[in-house]
Scaffold this motif. Sequence first.
Motif, mmCIF file in Angstrom:
data_model
loop_
_atom_site.group_PDB
_atom_site.id
_atom_site.type_symbol
_atom_site.label_atom_id
_atom_site.label_comp_id
_atom_site.label_asym_id
_atom_site.label_seq_id
_atom_site.Cartn_x
_atom_site.Cartn_y
_atom_site.Cartn_z
ATOM 1 N N PRO A 13 -4.862 -5.177 -4.931
ATOM 2 C CA PRO A 13 -6.353 -4.152 -4.822
ATOM 3 C C PRO A 13 -6.204 -3.645 -3.380
ATOM 4 C CG PRO A 13 -6.775 -6.214 -5.963
ATOM 5 C CD PRO A 13 -5.524 -6.237 -5.437
ATOM 6 N N GLU A 14 -5.401 -4.167 -2.864
ATOM 7 C CA GLU A 14 -5.609 -2.844 -1.423
ATOM 8 C C GLU A 14 -4.733 -1.996 -0.924
ATOM 9 O OE1 GLU A 14 -4.631 -6.698 -1.280
ATOM 10 O OE2 GLU A 14 -6.840 -6.862 -0.970
ATOM 11 N N GLY A 15 -3.972 -1.574 -2.186
ATOM 12 C CA GLY A 15 -2.883 -0.609 -2.211
ATOM 13 C C GLY A 15 -2.178 -0.727 -2.962
ATOM 14 N N VAL A 16 -1.072 0.321 -3.220
ATOM 15 C CA VAL A 16 -0.290 1.142 -3.597
ATOM 16 C C VAL A 16 1.079 1.238 -2.903
ATOM 17 C CG1 VAL A 16 1.049 2.381 -5.652
ATOM 18 C CG2 VAL A 16 -0.820 1.517 -5.930
ATOM 19 N N THR A 17 2.172 0.344 -3.229
ATOM 20 C CA THR A 17 3.480 1.404 -2.120
ATOM 21 C C THR A 17 4.508 1.582 -3.602
ATOM 22 O OG1 THR A 17 4.219 -1.252 -2.267
ATOM 23 C CG2 THR A 17 2.863 0.189 -0.283
ATOM 24 N N VAL A 18 4.729 2.741 -3.112
ATOM 25 C CA VAL A 18 6.281 2.729 -3.936
ATOM 26 C C VAL A 18 8.255 2.930 -2.375
ATOM 27 C CG1 VAL A 18 7.704 4.769 -5.190
ATOM 28 C CG2 VAL A 18 5.425 3.763 -5.632
ATOM 29 N N ASN A 19 9.088 2.080 -3.127
ATOM 30 C CA ASN A 19 9.765 2.046 -1.901
ATOM 31 C C ASN A 19 9.859 1.894 -0.547
ATOM 32 O OD1 ASN A 19 11.455 1.777 -4.029
ATOM 33 N ND2 ASN A 19 11.340 3.891 -4.344
ATOM 34 N N GLY A 20 8.139 1.064 -0.428
ATOM 35 C CA GLY A 20 7.686 0.711 0.701
ATOM 36 C C GLY A 20 6.604 1.918 1.093
ATOM 37 N N ARG A 21 6.761 2.670 0.776
ATOM 38 C CA ARG A 21 5.616 3.813 1.403
ATOM 39 C C ARG A 21 4.480 3.756 0.559
ATOM 40 N NH1 ARG A 21 11.135 6.406 0.910
ATOM 41 N NH2 ARG A 21 10.425 7.327 -1.072
ATOM 42 N N PRO A 22 3.732 3.877 1.238
ATOM 43 C CA PRO A 22 1.992 4.719 1.017
ATOM 44 C C PRO A 22 1.954 5.079 -0.031
ATOM 45 C CG PRO A 22 1.645 3.539 3.536
ATOM 46 C CD PRO A 22 3.730 4.107 2.854
ATOM 47 N N LEU A 23 1.211 5.219 -1.193
ATOM 48 C CA LEU A 23 0.542 6.185 -2.173
ATOM 49 C C LEU A 23 -0.846 5.601 -2.166
ATOM 50 C CD1 LEU A 23 1.722 7.780 -4.634
ATOM 51 C CD2 LEU A 23 1.026 6.264 -6.028
ATOM 52 N N PRO A 24 -1.361 7.075 -1.445
ATOM 53 C CA PRO A 24 -3.222 6.724 -1.343
ATOM 54 C C PRO A 24 -3.628 6.489 -2.867
ATOM 55 C CG PRO A 24 -1.782 9.297 -0.551
ATOM 56 C CD PRO A 24 -0.607 7.866 -0.903
ATOM 57 N N VAL A 25 -4.630 6.298 -3.232
ATOM 58 C CA VAL A 25 -4.852 6.330 -4.355
ATOM 59 C C VAL A 25 -6.319 6.139 -4.389
ATOM 60 C CG1 VAL A 25 -5.565 4.372 -6.590
ATOM 61 C CG2 VAL A 25 -3.178 4.498 -5.353
ATOM 62 N N ALA A 72 -10.172 5.247 -4.829
ATOM 63 C CA ALA A 72 -10.430 4.513 -6.406
ATOM 64 C C ALA A 72 -11.964 4.211 -6.007
ATOM 65 C CB ALA A 72 -10.210 3.052 -6.494
ATOM 66 N N ARG A 73 -13.049 5.704 -5.023
ATOM 67 C CA ARG A 73 -14.283 5.322 -5.536
ATOM 68 C C ARG A 73 -14.948 5.104 -6.260
ATOM 69 N NH1 ARG A 73 -14.744 10.371 -0.691
ATOM 70 N NH2 ARG A 73 -13.209 10.664 -2.139
ATOM 71 N N GLY A 74 -15.597 4.448 -7.058
ATOM 72 C CA GLY A 74 -16.472 4.945 -8.208
ATOM 73 C C GLY A 74 -15.743 4.298 -8.711
ATOM 74 N N THR A 75 -14.662 3.704 -9.225
ATOM 75 C CA THR A 75 -13.524 2.865 -10.466
ATOM 76 C C THR A 75 -12.919 1.704 -9.781
ATOM 77 O OG1 THR A 75 -12.410 4.099 -12.017
ATOM 78 C CG2 THR A 75 -12.070 4.854 -9.730
ATOM 79 N N SER A 76 -12.029 1.086 -10.139
ATOM 80 C CA SER A 76 -10.887 0.323 -10.511
ATOM 81 C C SER A 76 -9.694 1.258 -9.882
ATOM 82 C CB SER A 76 -10.991 -0.527 -11.445
ATOM 83 O OG SER A 76 -9.512 -0.059 -12.199
ATOM 84 N N VAL A 77 -9.297 0.358 -8.570
ATOM 85 C CA VAL A 77 -8.145 0.953 -7.973
ATOM 86 C C VAL A 77 -7.422 1.853 -9.465
ATOM 87 C CG1 VAL A 77 -5.804 0.017 -7.317
ATOM 88 C CG2 VAL A 77 -7.511 -0.187 -5.815
ATOM 89 N N LEU A 78 -6.796 0.669 -10.511
ATOM 90 C CA LEU A 78 -5.935 0.760 -11.697
ATOM 91 C C LEU A 78 -6.392 1.799 -12.727
ATOM 92 C CD1 LEU A 78 -5.301 -3.330 -13.214
ATOM 93 C CD2 LEU A 78 -3.634 -1.613 -11.336
ATOM 94 N N THR A 79 -7.725 1.546 -12.569
ATOM 95 C CA THR A 79 -8.238 3.569 -13.557
ATOM 96 C C THR A 79 -7.465 4.396 -12.353
ATOM 97 O OG1 THR A 79 -9.431 1.935 -14.499
ATOM 98 C CG2 THR A 79 -10.028 4.510 -14.217
ATOM 99 N N TYR A 98 -4.305 5.374 -12.882
ATOM 100 C CA TYR A 98 -3.832 5.647 -14.307
ATOM 101 C C TYR A 98 -4.260 7.400 -14.212
ATOM 102 C CZ TYR A 98 -3.890 7.708 -19.264
ATOM 103 O OH TYR A 98 -4.203 8.140 -19.875
ATOM 104 N N ARG A 99 -5.777 7.748 -13.566
ATOM 105 C CA ARG A 99 -6.111 9.059 -13.923
ATOM 106 C C ARG A 99 -4.300 9.972 -12.698
ATOM 107 N NH1 ARG A 99 -9.857 8.824 -16.810
ATOM 108 N NH2 ARG A 99 -11.408 7.460 -16.690
ATOM 109 N N ALA A 100 -4.564 9.374 -11.421
ATOM 110 C CA ALA A 100 -3.789 10.103 -10.660
ATOM 111 C C ALA A 100 -2.451 10.417 -11.530
ATOM 112 C CB ALA A 100 -3.734 9.731 -9.184
ATOM 113 N N GLU A 101 -1.345 9.403 -11.625
ATOM 114 C CA GLU A 101 -0.210 8.892 -11.906
ATOM 115 C C GLU A 101 -0.005 9.644 -13.577
ATOM 116 O OE1 GLU A 101 2.251 9.220 -9.367
ATOM 117 O OE2 GLU A 101 0.463 9.871 -8.051
ATOM 118 N N VAL A 102 -0.422 9.489 -14.707
ATOM 119 C CA VAL A 102 -0.323 8.987 -14.828
ATOM 120 C C VAL A 102 -1.131 10.501 -16.364
ATOM 121 C CG1 VAL A 102 0.511 7.705 -17.423
ATOM 122 C CG2 VAL A 102 0.850 6.891 -15.215
ATOM 123 N N ASN A 103 -2.183 9.281 -16.452
ATOM 124 C CA ASN A 103 -3.060 10.673 -17.479
ATOM 125 C C ASN A 103 -2.938 11.558 -18.109
ATOM 126 O OD1 ASN A 103 -6.565 10.764 -17.593
ATOM 127 N ND2 ASN A 103 -6.093 13.406 -16.112
#
Length: 184
Positions: A11-23, A25-32, A35-40
């Motif tokens: 819930p605090e954030g996402v990292t890929v190979n130790g590097r933070p991935l900005p997400v 999540a204002r107004g929605t869940s981190v997972l949603t 999804y919208r930023a990376e998959v969609n």
Amino acid sequence: MTVTQQVRITPEGVTVNGRPLPVDARGTSVLTALYRAEVNDYPRFFKMDPLSKLGFLASKLLLKADGSRHADSADRAVILFGRSGSLCCDRSYQQTIEHADDYFPSPSLFVCTLPNIVTGEIALRNGYHGETAFYLLEHRDEQLMRLTVEAALHDGTASSVVCGWIDYASDTQFVAELELNIKD
């Protein structure tokens, strides 16, 4: 065995190979938001239980970082471990059936709530035909996890494994720590 990529989602954030991935999540869940930023492009995401959403997104980021989403699909295994399994969804389903005067069983909460559904979602989305397994453990056991993945890599059927710890206890308490392991 060699670890080539790693992803962590909490819930605090996402990292890929130790590097933070900005997400954002204002107004929605981190997972949603993730999804919208990376998959969609996979509407089925919105029908998944939270554990499957978490694993699906973590695997998507992992494979994107590796550039191997469809590579070695016939012999790529998916082996996950966790503690809570589908307990979050099971609790929601229980609320729909616990009172005789307010009984409204919800198939959408029950049908896809087994922990192995997440391994199936990952395998189906990526065209993998190797082993899939989800092991429930009372506590995280790194040695047991490593031995299980090594066994899959050395049994002659898998050359790579998407693996790791994934646990979704609640909307504010979840973690996915996945890695891609390849046979040496």
